[in-house]
Design an enzyme around this catalytic site. Structure first.
Site, PDB file in Angstrom:
ATOM      1  NE  ARG A   1      -7.025   3.607   7.976  1.00 14.09           N
ATOM      2  CZ  ARG A   1      -6.584   4.210   6.859  1.00 14.09           C
ATOM      3  NH1 ARG A   1      -7.434   4.582   5.917  1.00 14.09           N
ATOM      4  NH2 ARG A   1      -5.295   4.425   6.682  1.00 14.09           N
TER       5      ARG A   1
ATOM      6  CG  HIS B   1      -6.086  -1.131   1.529  1.00  7.66           C
ATOM      7  ND1 HIS B   1      -7.214  -0.414   1.232  1.00  7.66           N
ATOM      8  CD2 HIS B   1      -5.051  -0.240   1.463  1.00  7.66           C
ATOM      9  CE1 HIS B   1      -6.882   0.857   0.995  1.00  7.66           C
ATOM     10  NE2 HIS B   1      -5.585   0.993   1.142  1.00  7.66           N
TER      11      HIS B   1
ATOM     12  CG  HIS C   1      -4.393   1.561  -3.472  1.00 12.93           C
ATOM     13  ND1 HIS C   1      -3.464   2.576  -3.388  1.00 12.93           N
ATOM     14  CD2 HIS C   1      -5.020   1.530  -2.274  1.00 12.93           C
ATOM     15  CE1 HIS C   1      -3.518   3.117  -2.188  1.00 12.93           C
ATOM     16  NE2 HIS C   1      -4.456   2.509  -1.492  1.00 12.93           N
TER      17      HIS C   1
ATOM     18  CG  ASP D   1      -5.861   8.905   3.634  1.00 14.50           C
ATOM     19  OD1 ASP D   1      -6.646   8.342   2.841  1.00 14.50           O
ATOM     20  OD2 ASP D   1      -5.044   8.293   4.343  1.00 14.50           O
TER      21      ASP D   1
ATOM     22  CD  GLU E   1      -7.362   4.538  -2.491  1.00  9.12           C
ATOM     23  OE1 GLU E   1      -7.695   3.612  -1.729  1.00  9.12           O
ATOM     24  OE2 GLU E   1      -6.669   5.489  -2.118  1.00  9.12           O
TER      25      GLU E   1
HETATM   26  C1  BGC Z   1      -5.643   4.905   2.476  1.00  6.13           C
HETATM   27  C2  BGC Z   1      -4.445   5.487   3.156  1.00  6.13           C
HETATM   28  C3  BGC Z   1      -3.335   4.468   3.134  1.00  6.13           C
HETATM   29  C4  BGC Z   1      -3.043   4.106   1.699  1.00  6.13           C
HETATM   30  C5  BGC Z   1      -1.959   3.074   1.547  1.00  6.13           C
HETATM   31  C6  BGC Z   1      -5.265   4.548   1.081  1.00  6.13           C
HETATM   32  O1  BGC Z   1      -6.348   3.933   0.462  1.00  6.13           O
HETATM   33  O2  BGC Z   1      -6.719   5.808   2.475  1.00  6.13           O
HETATM   34  O3  BGC Z   1      -4.750   5.873   4.476  1.00  6.13           O
HETATM   35  O4  BGC Z   1      -2.194   4.955   3.752  1.00  6.13           O
HETATM   36  O5  BGC Z   1      -4.208   3.614   1.111  1.00  6.13           O
HETATM   37  O6  BGC Z   1      -2.212   1.960   2.276  1.00  6.13           O
END
Ligand code: BGC
Length: 374
Positions: free
Chosen positions: A102, A127, A203, A273, A338
């Protein structure tokens, strides 16, 4: 040039690699806008099979043998391009960027300019954006053989201003397998002609029992992290860096994922998360980020990275979508590890820098090594 490298490699390593050993492209389908997507297959002698497509330089399949030698696909994904283009796709297996995770309120300032990005996650940018983030564009692909290794270099030039980011960003992501070790190596590199933030990851969603198996709550996880970055209600780091001691985030010793996850249900993250700050014994070199073990299949995944952090995401938004082979991807049926720089670094002066300057070269590597747990 490529041919020369191949010939030199053959002489040095004395293996019988030939042009025929170059991974070949196979059609994977066509995007809604009419672009052809191709997929490449990499294999090693230990039974690891990785398939990577040109849309998003995305890992679409990862076959790994279990303790009995039986192979299964351990990552989530779809059988076709339409699946990846659908709203069911939660960034499965993709290259994520230009900035993964983010950016607060989708904005940042650099060299006296304010840049505005797509707001696509609550009040924030997630992302890399909505239309042409790195997971959605078609990358060029160049297969290679080197020593006993095989790989693909994926390349994409993101124009100045794409998704609101400054500078023309030239990115490569190289996937390599060898017979020296049972792993998939992912190398990232990038250059720019204007200062710009860069934070790249893959991812992949893992379930070491095989994609589509019930949940990963029985998996055992070690994270090489004493510290993490707490977040606000919209999952933006508060700026502080805190200890994992006496929290459900303490994975310094291997822990069953399901044991403490309920303690996080009522929090903004709805489960795991979190960005874990890695204990880097050798900064800039490959250090252990995570070791994930599935007691059922015996598969073990050891992740090493040059990155300073790893986001452990326990699939809290998986919602029963249908994936490969019509299998159901239920809540927490997979997890992501990640490797990355900290989220929102471009707005957080105390975090390690993510701004790439003209003349510099961004470089980072992550290795996914598979074995059988003893
Ligand atoms: C984020 C999550 C998100 C997921 C899918 C992850 O990298 O930390 O908050 O929901 O990606 O978008």
């Amino acid at each position: 040039m490529l041919r020369m490298i191949i010939c030199v490699s053959l002489v040095i390593f004395g293996r019988e690699l030939a042009a025929a050993d170059l991974p070949a492209a196979q059609p994977f389908g066509t995007t809604q806008t009419g672009d052809n997507v191709e997929v490449y297959t990499l294999r090693n002698d230990a039974g690891l099979v990785a398939r990577i497509m040109t849309r998003g330089a995305t890992l679409v399949e990862l076959q790994v043998p279990d303790a009995n030698g039986v192979s299964d696909d351990v990552i989530l994904g779809f059988d076709d391009v339409a699946g990846y283009e659908s709203s069911d796709n939660a960034y499965f297996g993709c290259t994520t960027g230009r900035v993964c995770n983010r950016i607060a309120n989708g904005t940042f300032a650099l060299n006296g300019h304010r840049y505005e990005l797509a707001i696509n996650n609550g009040p924030n940018h997630l992302h890399g954006g909505t239309e042409n983030s790195l997971d959605k564009v078609i990358w060029n692909a160049e297969p290679f053989v080197s020593g006993d290794g095989r790989g693909i270099v994926f390349q994409y030039s993101s124009p100045d201003g794409e998704e609101g980011y400054p500078g023309t960003l030239n990115v490569t992501v190289t996937y390599t397998v060898t017979n020296q070790s049972n792993d998939l190596k992912i190398d990232y590199a990038a250059t720019t002609d204007k200062a710009t933030p860069v934070n790249l990851t893959n991812h992949a969603y893992f379930n070491l029992s095989g994609a589509g198996a019930s949940t990963v709550l029985n998996h055992v996880l070690l994270l090489n992290a004493d510290l993490y970055t707490p977040v606000d209600d919209t999952l933006i780091p508060t700026g502080s860096v805190e200890t994992v001691v006496d929290t459900p985030l303490d994975f310094r010793q291997p822990q069953v994922i399901g044991n403490r996850i309920e303690e996080l249900i009522g929090t903004a993250t709805l489960g795991y998360d979190h960005n874990f700050v890695l204990n880097a014994s050798n900064p800039g070199e490959l250090n252990t980020a995570a070791v994930l073990t599935d007691p059922e299949s015996g598969r073990r995944l050891h992740i090493r990275t040059t990155e300073p952090a790893v986001q452990f995401y326990s699939g809290n938004f998986l919602n029963g979508q249908k994936g490969k082979g019509n299998r159901t991807y239920a809540l927490r049926s997979a997890l992501c590890l990640e490797t990355q720089h900290y989220p929102d670094s471009v707005n957080q002066p105390k975090f390690p820098n993510t701004v790439l300057e003209p003349g510099q070269r961004f470089q980072s590597s992550t290795v996914l090594e598979f074995s059988i747990a003893p």
